[in-house]
Design a protein around this motif. Structure first.
Motif, PDB file in Angstrom:
ATOM      1  N   UNK A  68       0.736  -1.230   0.122  1.00 53.62           N
ATOM      2  CA  UNK A  68       0.090  -0.134  -0.067  1.00 53.62           C
ATOM      3  C   UNK A  68       0.756   1.311   0.021  1.00 53.62           C
ATOM      4  N   UNK A  69       1.897   1.213   0.728  1.00 55.68           N
ATOM      5  CA  UNK A  69       2.931   2.408   0.743  1.00 55.68           C
ATOM      6  C   UNK A  69       3.521   2.545  -0.471  1.00 55.68           C
ATOM      7  N   UNK A  70       3.871   1.596  -0.920  1.00 57.45           N
ATOM      8  CA  UNK A  70       4.610   1.563  -2.455  1.00 57.45           C
ATOM      9  C   UNK A  70       3.577   2.490  -3.286  1.00 57.45           C
ATOM     10  N   UNK A  71       2.357   1.856  -3.656  1.00 54.60           N
ATOM     11  CA  UNK A  71       1.428   2.438  -4.685  1.00 54.60           C
ATOM     12  C   UNK A  71       1.195   4.084  -4.226  1.00 54.60           C
ATOM     13  N   UNK A  72       1.166   4.126  -2.972  1.00 53.46           N
ATOM     14  CA  UNK A  72       1.071   5.860  -2.521  1.00 53.46           C
ATOM     15  C   UNK A  72       2.110   6.500  -3.013  1.00 53.46           C
ATOM     16  N   UNK A  73       3.334   5.744  -2.895  1.00 55.47           N
ATOM     17  CA  UNK A  73       4.674   6.200  -3.140  1.00 55.47           C
ATOM     18  C   UNK A  73       4.737   6.602  -4.966  1.00 55.47           C
TER      19      UNK A  73
END
Length: 104
Positions: A76-81
């Motif tokens: 999830x953090x990767x996609x927000x990144x």
């Protein structure tokens, strides 16, 4: 639908056209407590973020190991990144090559 004669050359009724387009496209459908995402890449990243967070929620309801929860949170953090710019160009290029098989 209203009829409006417009002349781009003479700049006649341009503002009226803009207003008519706005009313037909958005009108009262948009409020200040909502967010509109117009970049398709951002929409897709938000959809993938939601899916990853849904997996986290599911993992909390039907307990899984913390390793699996951590992987979903990291995803999830990767996609927000991808939206915030925290994902590097190399990551994006790898994603493009993987999805579209460019250069093969």
């Amino acid at each position: 639908m209203a009829f409006l004669s417009v002349s781009a050359k003479e700049k006649i009724h341009i503002e009226e056209l803009k207003q008519l387009l706005y009313e037909n496209a958005i009108g009262d459908k948009l409020s200040t407590d909502q967010t509109m995402v117009t970049n398709i890449c951002h929409v897709e990243a938000l959809q993938r973020t939601k899916a990853a967070l849904d997996s986290v929620s599911e993992g909390l309801v039907n307990p899984v190991t913390s390793d699996f929860l951590a992987m979903d949170i990291k995803q999830a953090l990767h996609y927000l990144g991808e939206i915030t710019g925290q994902v590097t160009t190399d990551d994006l290029l790898e994603n493009i090559f993987r999805k579209f098989c460019i250069g093969k």
